[in-house]
Write a protein that holds these residues in place. Structure first.
Motif, PDB file in Angstrom:
ATOM      1  N   SER A 112       0.847  -1.192   0.000  1.00  0.00           N
ATOM      2  CA  SER A 112       0.000   0.000   0.000  1.00  0.00           C
ATOM      3  C   SER A 112       0.881   1.240   0.000  1.00  0.00           C
ATOM      4  CB  SER A 112      -0.897  -0.003   1.235  1.00  0.00           C
ATOM      5  OG  SER A 112      -1.646   1.190   1.291  1.00  0.00           O
ATOM      6  N   GLN A 113       0.622   2.145  -0.942  1.00  0.00           N
ATOM      7  CA  GLN A 113       1.434   3.355  -1.062  1.00  0.00           C
ATOM      8  C   GLN A 113       0.636   4.642  -0.863  1.00  0.00           C
ATOM      9  OE1 GLN A 113       4.930   3.326  -1.466  1.00  0.00           O
ATOM     10  NE2 GLN A 113       4.459   1.215  -0.901  1.00  0.00           N
ATOM     11  N   SER A 114      -0.656   4.622  -1.225  1.00  0.00           N
ATOM     12  CA  SER A 114      -1.508   5.787  -0.996  1.00  0.00           C
ATOM     13  C   SER A 114      -2.874   5.299  -0.541  1.00  0.00           C
ATOM     14  CB  SER A 114      -1.612   6.663  -2.249  1.00  0.00           C
ATOM     15  OG  SER A 114      -2.170   5.961  -3.341  1.00  0.00           O
ATOM     16  N   GLU A 115      -3.636   6.222   0.056  1.00  0.00           N
ATOM     17  CA  GLU A 115      -4.863   5.786   0.727  1.00  0.00           C
ATOM     18  C   GLU A 115      -5.871   6.923   0.789  1.00  0.00           C
ATOM     19  OE1 GLU A 115      -5.744   3.482   4.987  1.00  0.00           O
ATOM     20  OE2 GLU A 115      -3.733   4.206   4.524  1.00  0.00           O
ATOM     21  N   ILE A 116      -7.147   6.551   0.747  1.00  0.00           N
ATOM     22  CA  ILE A 116      -8.236   7.485   1.026  1.00  0.00           C
ATOM     23  C   ILE A 116      -9.178   6.795   2.003  1.00  0.00           C
ATOM     24  CG2 ILE A 116      -9.560   6.761  -1.010  1.00  0.00           C
ATOM     25  CD1 ILE A 116     -10.636   9.680  -1.171  1.00  0.00           C
ATOM     26  N   VAL A 117      -9.591   7.520   3.030  1.00  0.00           N
ATOM     27  CA  VAL A 117     -10.490   6.979   4.048  1.00  0.00           C
ATOM     28  C   VAL A 117     -11.630   7.971   4.249  1.00  0.00           C
ATOM     29  CG1 VAL A 117     -10.721   6.146   6.414  1.00  0.00           C
ATOM     30  CG2 VAL A 117      -8.576   5.780   5.182  1.00  0.00           C
ATOM     31  N   LEU A 118     -12.862   7.440   4.243  1.00  0.00           N
ATOM     32  CA  LEU A 118     -14.054   8.269   4.350  1.00  0.00           C
ATOM     33  C   LEU A 118     -14.938   7.791   5.493  1.00  0.00           C
ATOM     34  CD1 LEU A 118     -13.629   7.319   1.083  1.00  0.00           C
ATOM     35  CD2 LEU A 118     -14.946   9.396   0.868  1.00  0.00           C
ATOM     36  N   PRO A 119     -15.413   8.710   6.355  1.00  0.00           N
ATOM     37  CA  PRO A 119     -16.307   8.304   7.438  1.00  0.00           C
ATOM     38  C   PRO A 119     -17.718   8.004   6.933  1.00  0.00           C
ATOM     39  CG  PRO A 119     -15.933  10.671   7.509  1.00  0.00           C
ATOM     40  CD  PRO A 119     -15.080  10.127   6.399  1.00  0.00           C
ATOM     41  N   VAL A 120     -18.364   7.063   7.605  1.00  0.00           N
ATOM     42  CA  VAL A 120     -19.769   6.726   7.372  1.00  0.00           C
ATOM     43  C   VAL A 120     -20.507   7.122   8.641  1.00  0.00           C
ATOM     44  CG1 VAL A 120     -21.431   4.879   6.904  1.00  0.00           C
ATOM     45  CG2 VAL A 120     -19.111   4.759   5.919  1.00  0.00           C
ATOM     46  N   ARG A 121     -21.604   7.879   8.491  1.00  0.00           N
ATOM     47  CA  ARG A 121     -22.303   8.403   9.665  1.00  0.00           C
ATOM     48  C   ARG A 121     -23.743   7.901   9.761  1.00  0.00           C
ATOM     49  NH1 ARG A 121     -19.849  12.237   6.807  1.00  0.00           N
ATOM     50  NH2 ARG A 121     -17.971  13.178   7.677  1.00  0.00           N
ATOM     51  N   ARG A 122     -24.187   7.741  10.993  1.00  0.00           N
ATOM     52  CA  ARG A 122     -25.604   7.500  11.283  1.00  0.00           C
ATOM     53  C   ARG A 122     -25.981   8.491  12.376  1.00  0.00           C
ATOM     54  NH1 ARG A 122     -26.972   1.810  13.310  1.00  0.00           N
ATOM     55  NH2 ARG A 122     -27.149   1.284  11.118  1.00  0.00           N
ATOM     56  N   ASN A 123     -27.015   9.268  12.114  1.00  0.00           N
ATOM     57  CA  ASN A 123     -27.471  10.282  13.080  1.00  0.00           C
ATOM     58  C   ASN A 123     -26.328  11.186  13.534  1.00  0.00           C
ATOM     59  OD1 ASN A 123     -30.081   9.159  12.976  1.00  0.00           O
ATOM     60  ND2 ASN A 123     -29.553   7.694  14.574  1.00  0.00           N
ATOM     61  N   GLY A 124     -25.443  11.540  12.604  1.00  0.00           N
ATOM     62  CA  GLY A 124     -24.360  12.467  12.883  1.00  0.00           C
ATOM     63  C   GLY A 124     -23.123  11.874  13.521  1.00  0.00           C
ATOM     64  N   ALA A 125     -23.170  10.599  13.897  1.00  0.00           N
ATOM     65  CA  ALA A 125     -22.015   9.955  14.538  1.00  0.00           C
ATOM     66  C   ALA A 125     -21.348   8.996  13.550  1.00  0.00           C
ATOM     67  CB  ALA A 125     -22.458   9.191  15.771  1.00  0.00           C
ATOM     68  N   VAL A 126     -20.017   8.961  13.576  1.00  0.00           N
ATOM     69  CA  VAL A 126     -19.279   8.039  12.716  1.00  0.00           C
ATOM     70  C   VAL A 126     -19.499   6.615  13.227  1.00  0.00           C
ATOM     71  CG1 VAL A 126     -17.008   7.349  11.842  1.00  0.00           C
ATOM     72  CG2 VAL A 126     -17.542   9.780  12.127  1.00  0.00           C
ATOM     73  N   ILE A 127     -19.974   5.740  12.327  1.00  0.00           N
ATOM     74  CA  ILE A 127     -20.216   4.339  12.705  1.00  0.00           C
ATOM     75  C   ILE A 127     -19.268   3.390  11.971  1.00  0.00           C
ATOM     76  CG2 ILE A 127     -22.626   4.726  13.303  1.00  0.00           C
ATOM     77  CD1 ILE A 127     -23.204   3.225  10.516  1.00  0.00           C
ATOM     78  N   ALA A 128     -18.558   3.930  10.958  1.00  0.00           N
ATOM     79  CA  ALA A 128     -17.650   3.105  10.161  1.00  0.00           C
ATOM     80  C   ALA A 128     -16.797   4.027   9.310  1.00  0.00           C
ATOM     81  CB  ALA A 128     -18.438   2.147   9.269  1.00  0.00           C
ATOM     82  N   VAL A 129     -15.775   3.451   8.679  1.00  0.00           N
ATOM     83  CA  VAL A 129     -15.005   4.165   7.664  1.00  0.00           C
ATOM     84  C   VAL A 129     -14.828   3.252   6.453  1.00  0.00           C
ATOM     85  CG1 VAL A 129     -13.763   5.673   9.289  1.00  0.00           C
ATOM     86  CG2 VAL A 129     -12.734   3.489   8.578  1.00  0.00           C
ATOM     87  N   LEU A 130     -14.809   3.872   5.282  1.00  0.00           N
ATOM     88  CA  LEU A 130     -14.440   3.178   4.046  1.00  0.00           C
ATOM     89  C   LEU A 130     -12.972   3.469   3.811  1.00  0.00           C
ATOM     90  CD1 LEU A 130     -14.853   1.685   1.349  1.00  0.00           C
ATOM     91  CD2 LEU A 130     -15.691   3.850   0.392  1.00  0.00           C
ATOM     92  N   ASP A 131     -12.182   2.417   3.689  1.00  0.00           N
ATOM     93  CA  ASP A 131     -10.731   2.522   3.508  1.00  0.00           C
ATOM     94  C   ASP A 131     -10.372   1.955   2.141  1.00  0.00           C
ATOM     95  OD1 ASP A 131      -7.954   2.657   3.896  1.00  0.00           O
ATOM     96  OD2 ASP A 131      -7.900   0.814   5.089  1.00  0.00           O
ATOM     97  N   ILE A 132      -9.647   2.741   1.345  1.00  0.00           N
ATOM     98  CA  ILE A 132      -9.209   2.282   0.027  1.00  0.00           C
ATOM     99  C   ILE A 132      -7.708   2.544  -0.094  1.00  0.00           C
ATOM    100  CG2 ILE A 132      -9.477   2.496  -2.464  1.00  0.00           C
ATOM    101  CD1 ILE A 132     -12.322   3.589  -1.907  1.00  0.00           C
ATOM    102  N   ASP A 133      -6.976   1.494  -0.467  1.00  0.00           N
ATOM    103  CA  ASP A 133      -5.521   1.582  -0.616  1.00  0.00           C
ATOM    104  C   ASP A 133      -5.126   1.296  -2.059  1.00  0.00           C
ATOM    105  OD1 ASP A 133      -6.075   1.260   2.154  1.00  0.00           O
ATOM    106  OD2 ASP A 133      -4.048   0.551   2.490  1.00  0.00           O
ATOM    107  N   SER A 134      -4.075   1.976  -2.507  1.00  0.00           N
ATOM    108  CA  SER A 134      -3.517   1.753  -3.833  1.00  0.00           C
ATOM    109  C   SER A 134      -2.039   1.397  -3.714  1.00  0.00           C
ATOM    110  CB  SER A 134      -3.664   3.004  -4.703  1.00  0.00           C
ATOM    111  OG  SER A 134      -2.969   2.851  -5.925  1.00  0.00           O
ATOM    112  N   GLU A 135      -1.565   0.628  -4.665  1.00  0.00           N
ATOM    113  CA  GLU A 135      -0.140   0.298  -4.748  1.00  0.00           C
ATOM    114  C   GLU A 135       0.662   1.448  -5.344  1.00  0.00           C
ATOM    115  OE1 GLU A 135       0.389  -4.149  -5.977  1.00  0.00           O
ATOM    116  OE2 GLU A 135      -1.391  -3.332  -6.975  1.00  0.00           O
TER     117      GLU A 135
END
Length: 160
Positions: A112-135
């Motif tokens: 993994s060389q670069s990455e983007i991570v995005l929060p997932v929210r329910r009722n304004g609170a973060v309940i998860a993150v989406l993590d994507i990695d690239s070579e």
């Protein structure tokens, strides 16, 4: 619900514009978070062939590995630790052009060389993150952020 997606060639923007309505169709009407995360991970991996695509779910005071596509991953991440924990703690999308330069980066894979991570929210609170990695270094930018945030918004609508 669709059982498959149509993979297209073209610019990243064209690929996102083709994929977004397909993901929306797949998850609309499905209320199971894990099922939707699994299908989103698969669709993104199929379309873009990134190194790793998946979700971490907030459980107690840490992120726990959820549905993903790619090689074996870290199972638990503390809040504020690494890119995923940072995105959760800051409640915002993080784009890292070179993970080796990110303070506290958690190296689940040396490929993994670069990455983007995005929060997932329910009722304004973060309940998860989406993590994507690239070579590849510098692989993600504001275009990815724009369309991936739209996909996250579609996921969040299923949580209401």
């Amino acid at each position: 619900m669709s059982e498959s997606i149509v993979i297209i060639e073209g610019t990243r923007q064209q690929q996102y514009e083709s994929l977004l309505p397909q993901i929306s169709a797949i998850i609309t009407g499905e209320t199971d978070l894990i099922a939707n995360m699994a299908n989103i991970s698969s669709a993104l991996k199929e379309q873009f062939n990134w190194w790793w695509v998946g979700f971490y779910l907030v459980k107690n005071d840490e992120l726990v590995l959820g549905p993903f596509q790619g090689p074996i991953a870290c199972t638990r991440i503390k809040k504020g630790r690494g890119v995923c924990g940072g995105s959760w703690a800051e409640d915002k999308t993080l784009i890292v052009q070179d993970v080796n330069q990110f303070p506290g980066h958690i190296a689940c894979s040396s490929r993994s060389q670069s990455e983007i991570v995005l929060p997932v929210r329910r009722n304004g609170a973060v309940i998860a993150v989406l993590d994507i990695d690239s070579e590849l270094l510098g692989h993600f930018d504001e275009l990815d952020q724009k369309y991936l945030e739209q996909m996250i918004h579609e996921l969040e609508k299923t949580l209401a």
